[in-house]
Design a protein around this motif. Structure first.
Motif, PDB file in Angstrom:
ATOM      1  N   MET A   1      40.211  32.535  54.448  1.00  0.00           N
ATOM      2  CA  MET A   1      40.708  33.800  53.888  1.00  0.00           C
ATOM      3  C   MET A   1      42.162  33.665  53.438  1.00  0.00           C
ATOM      4  SD  MET A   1      38.021  35.759  54.118  1.00  0.00           S
ATOM      5  CE  MET A   1      38.530  37.459  54.043  1.00  0.00           C
ATOM      6  N   HIS A   2      42.490  32.538  52.823  1.00  0.00           N
ATOM      7  CA  HIS A   2      43.874  32.265  52.458  1.00  0.00           C
ATOM      8  C   HIS A   2      44.380  33.124  51.305  1.00  0.00           C
ATOM      9  CE1 HIS A   2      41.303  29.543  50.064  1.00  0.00           C
ATOM     10  NE2 HIS A   2      42.188  29.749  49.111  1.00  0.00           N
ATOM     11  N   LEU A   3      43.487  33.872  50.648  1.00  0.00           N
ATOM     12  CA  LEU A   3      43.926  34.738  49.558  1.00  0.00           C
ATOM     13  C   LEU A   3      44.056  36.199  49.985  1.00  0.00           C
ATOM     14  CD1 LEU A   3      41.926  33.285  46.522  1.00  0.00           C
ATOM     15  CD2 LEU A   3      44.288  32.830  47.196  1.00  0.00           C
ATOM     16  N   THR A   4      43.993  36.450  51.268  1.00  0.00           N
ATOM     17  CA  THR A   4      44.186  37.810  51.771  1.00  0.00           C
ATOM     18  C   THR A   4      45.560  38.331  51.332  1.00  0.00           C
ATOM     19  OG1 THR A   4      42.777  37.404  53.695  1.00  0.00           O
ATOM     20  CG2 THR A   4      44.327  39.245  53.838  1.00  0.00           C
ATOM     21  N   GLY A   5      45.558  39.534  50.774  1.00  0.00           N
ATOM     22  CA  GLY A   5      46.796  40.117  50.274  1.00  0.00           C
ATOM     23  C   GLY A   5      47.059  39.822  48.817  1.00  0.00           C
ATOM     24  N   LYS A   6      46.244  38.956  48.200  1.00  0.00           N
ATOM     25  CA  LYS A   6      46.385  38.640  46.781  1.00  0.00           C
ATOM     26  C   LYS A   6      45.426  39.503  45.962  1.00  0.00           C
ATOM     27  CE  LYS A   6      49.104  35.072  47.696  1.00  0.00           C
ATOM     28  NZ  LYS A   6      50.571  35.174  47.495  1.00  0.00           N
ATOM     29  N   HIS A   7      45.847  39.882  44.766  1.00  0.00           N
ATOM     30  CA  HIS A   7      45.028  40.673  43.850  1.00  0.00           C
ATOM     31  C   HIS A   7      44.640  39.799  42.672  1.00  0.00           C
ATOM     32  CE1 HIS A   7      44.751  44.381  40.942  1.00  0.00           C
ATOM     33  NE2 HIS A   7      43.561  43.871  41.229  1.00  0.00           N
ATOM     34  N   ALA A   8      43.335  39.627  42.477  1.00  0.00           N
ATOM     35  CA  ALA A   8      42.820  38.803  41.383  1.00  0.00           C
ATOM     36  C   ALA A   8      42.166  39.678  40.331  1.00  0.00           C
ATOM     37  CB  ALA A   8      41.818  37.786  41.909  1.00  0.00           C
ATOM     38  N   LEU A   9      42.487  39.422  39.081  1.00  0.00           N
ATOM     39  CA  LEU A   9      41.860  40.100  37.943  1.00  0.00           C
ATOM     40  C   LEU A   9      41.004  39.085  37.207  1.00  0.00           C
ATOM     41  CD1 LEU A   9      42.047  42.781  35.979  1.00  0.00           C
ATOM     42  CD2 LEU A   9      43.410  41.211  34.584  1.00  0.00           C
ATOM     43  N   VAL A  10      39.718  39.399  37.001  1.00  0.00           N
ATOM     44  CA  VAL A  10      38.798  38.499  36.307  1.00  0.00           C
ATOM     45  C   VAL A  10      38.188  39.248  35.137  1.00  0.00           C
ATOM     46  CG1 VAL A  10      36.780  36.997  36.501  1.00  0.00           C
ATOM     47  CG2 VAL A  10      38.258  37.349  38.503  1.00  0.00           C
ATOM     48  N   THR A  11      38.531  38.864  33.917  1.00  0.00           N
ATOM     49  CA  THR A  11      37.922  39.500  32.750  1.00  0.00           C
ATOM     50  C   THR A  11      36.537  38.906  32.509  1.00  0.00           C
ATOM     51  OG1 THR A  11      38.874  37.947  31.136  1.00  0.00           O
ATOM     52  CG2 THR A  11      40.192  39.888  31.713  1.00  0.00           C
ATOM     53  N   GLY A  12      35.660  39.722  31.938  1.00  0.00           N
ATOM     54  CA  GLY A  12      34.284  39.268  31.776  1.00  0.00           C
ATOM     55  C   GLY A  12      33.654  38.967  33.123  1.00  0.00           C
ATOM     56  N   GLY A  13      33.988  39.801  34.118  1.00  0.00           N
ATOM     57  CA  GLY A  13      33.601  39.500  35.494  1.00  0.00           C
ATOM     58  C   GLY A  13      32.246  40.028  35.920  1.00  0.00           C
ATOM     59  N   GLY A  14      31.486  40.578  34.989  1.00  0.00           N
ATOM     60  CA  GLY A  14      30.209  41.164  35.367  1.00  0.00           C
ATOM     61  C   GLY A  14      29.033  40.230  35.311  1.00  0.00           C
ATOM     62  N   THR A  15      29.193  39.073  34.695  1.00  0.00           N
ATOM     63  CA  THR A  15      28.076  38.146  34.536  1.00  0.00           C
ATOM     64  C   THR A  15      28.578  36.708  34.587  1.00  0.00           C
ATOM     65  OG1 THR A  15      28.315  38.152  32.115  1.00  0.00           O
ATOM     66  CG2 THR A  15      26.756  39.738  33.063  1.00  0.00           C
ATOM     67  N   GLY A  16      27.659  35.789  34.749  1.00  0.00           N
ATOM     68  CA  GLY A  16      27.896  34.376  34.552  1.00  0.00           C
ATOM     69  C   GLY A  16      29.064  33.784  35.308  1.00  0.00           C
ATOM     70  N   ILE A  17      29.859  32.995  34.601  1.00  0.00           N
ATOM     71  CA  ILE A  17      30.991  32.300  35.203  1.00  0.00           C
ATOM     72  C   ILE A  17      31.985  33.286  35.800  1.00  0.00           C
ATOM     73  CG2 ILE A  17      33.007  30.870  34.699  1.00  0.00           C
ATOM     74  CD1 ILE A  17      31.284  29.409  32.611  1.00  0.00           C
ATOM     75  N   GLY A  18      32.288  34.363  35.092  1.00  0.00           N
ATOM     76  CA  GLY A  18      33.261  35.334  35.583  1.00  0.00           C
ATOM     77  C   GLY A  18      32.849  35.943  36.902  1.00  0.00           C
ATOM     78  N   LEU A  19      31.586  36.306  37.022  1.00  0.00           N
ATOM     79  CA  LEU A  19      31.095  36.892  38.263  1.00  0.00           C
ATOM     80  C   LEU A  19      31.138  35.880  39.397  1.00  0.00           C
ATOM     81  CD1 LEU A  19      29.831  39.227  39.823  1.00  0.00           C
ATOM     82  CD2 LEU A  19      27.586  38.499  38.962  1.00  0.00           C
ATOM     83  N   ALA A  20      30.762  34.640  39.113  1.00  0.00           N
ATOM     84  CA  ALA A  20      30.798  33.595  40.149  1.00  0.00           C
ATOM     85  C   ALA A  20      32.219  33.381  40.658  1.00  0.00           C
ATOM     86  CB  ALA A  20      30.220  32.294  39.599  1.00  0.00           C
ATOM     87  N   ILE A  21      33.193  33.366  39.748  1.00  0.00           N
ATOM     88  CA  ILE A  21      34.592  33.200  40.157  1.00  0.00           C
ATOM     89  C   ILE A  21      35.049  34.403  40.970  1.00  0.00           C
ATOM     90  CG2 ILE A  21      36.973  33.085  39.316  1.00  0.00           C
ATOM     91  CD1 ILE A  21      35.941  31.418  36.960  1.00  0.00           C
ATOM     92  N   ALA A  22      34.691  35.595  40.515  1.00  0.00           N
ATOM     93  CA  ALA A  22      35.104  36.805  41.227  1.00  0.00           C
ATOM     94  C   ALA A  22      34.571  36.811  42.654  1.00  0.00           C
ATOM     95  CB  ALA A  22      34.615  38.042  40.471  1.00  0.00           C
ATOM     96  N   LYS A  23      33.313  36.439  42.820  1.00  0.00           N
ATOM     97  CA  LYS A  23      32.714  36.412  44.164  1.00  0.00           C
ATOM     98  C   LYS A  23      33.396  35.379  45.050  1.00  0.00           C
ATOM     99  CE  LYS A  23      28.060  38.124  43.081  1.00  0.00           C
ATOM    100  NZ  LYS A  23      26.617  37.780  43.018  1.00  0.00           N
ATOM    101  N   ARG A  24      33.734  34.228  44.474  1.00  0.00           N
ATOM    102  CA  ARG A  24      34.362  33.179  45.265  1.00  0.00           C
ATOM    103  C   ARG A  24      35.765  33.599  45.699  1.00  0.00           C
ATOM    104  NH1 ARG A  24      34.473  27.634  46.571  1.00  0.00           N
ATOM    105  NH2 ARG A  24      36.132  27.604  48.128  1.00  0.00           N
TER     106      ARG A  24
END
Length: 252
Positions: A1-24
């Motif tokens: 959980m090393h990204l706790t406290g960080k805010h990530a923005l992922v465009t095109g995050g609803g499908t495919g590569i973007g969604l996989a990155i967002a979940k990770r």
């Protein structure tokens, strides 16, 4: 959980590569905002994520949406410029409307997304990741505009890495591009149909042309791309900067 406290923005995050990155990134502890043009898609898939309607081709709306996300959930620590379109067209048949459509999303949209995110990003630590393509490091037949846009995206990342590399007062922000080959997503399915319709081959045969283009002769899993994005945000990642990381199953 090393990204706790960080805010990530992922465009095109609803499908495919973007969604996989967002979940990770979410699994690694980050607060994640996913954006896209269809709110219902984002809400359906983004459990525990912040869903934000945003069309990256609309500069004013993009800047406003990112500012609102930062106001509500904190500064953007991780910006993943993933939104893009992949449409092929032979050079002789490509017109300016097609060229501008590709550039407006794949390059202009990334420029606006990154710039607006960085206006909120802390100076001591930040990660900017652009999802380019293997077409960003080599030519792709029948997709001149797409190829040029993905080359331009790598140029944007390399320029930013130099601009924010200040030896006397180092920035904590890194800039990198991920360059996948053909990934097992809906884009491959749509392209298979398009190739089949234009060439007369079956959709399966059309898909096999993309499989063979990857050096290891299989489609890449979206989670393989997500793992690379997570690595770029992980501990001891600060010396990876200005790179175009190829995920294509072999040397290109």
């Amino acid at each position: 959980m090393h990204l706790t406290g960080k805010h990530a923005l992922v465009t095109g995050g609803g499908t495919g590569i973007g969604l996989a990155i967002a979940k990770r990134l979410q699994a690694d502890g980050a607060t994640v905002t996913i954006t896209g043009r269809r709110l219902h898609v984002l809400q359906d898939v983004g459990q525990g994520m912040n869903a934000l309607t945003m069309d990256v081709t609309d500069e004013a709306a993009t800047r406003s949406a990112i500012a609102r996300a930062a106001d509500h959930f904190g500064p953007i620590d991780i910006c993943v410029a993933n939104a893009g379109i992949a449409e092929g067209r032979a050079f002789a048949k490509a017109d300016m409307e097609h060229w501008r459509k590709i550039m407006a999303t794949n390059l202009d949209g990334a420029f606006t997304t990154i710039q607006a995110s960085m206006e909120t990003m802390p100076a001591n630590w930040g990660r900017v990741i652009a999802v380019s393509s293997i077409a960003g490091v080599r030519g792709l037949k029948g997709a001149i505009a797409y190829t040029a846009s993905k080359h331009g995206l790598i140029g944007l990342i390399r320029g930013l890495s130099e601009e924010y590399m200040r030896p006397a007062q180092p920035s904590g922000i890194t800039f990198n591009a991920i360059c996948p080959g053909y990934v097992d997503t809906d884009i491959v399915t749509r392209n298979s149909r398009a190739i089949a319709g234009a060439s007369g081959m079956t959709e399966d045969d059309a898909q096999q042309t993309m499989v063979r283009a990857n050096r290891h002769k299989r489609l890449i899993d979206a989670d393989e791309v997500a793992d690379v994005a997570a690595m770029l945000c992980g501990p001891n990642s600060g010396s990876i900067n200005g790179q175009a990381l190829q995920i294509a199953g072999g040397q290109v």
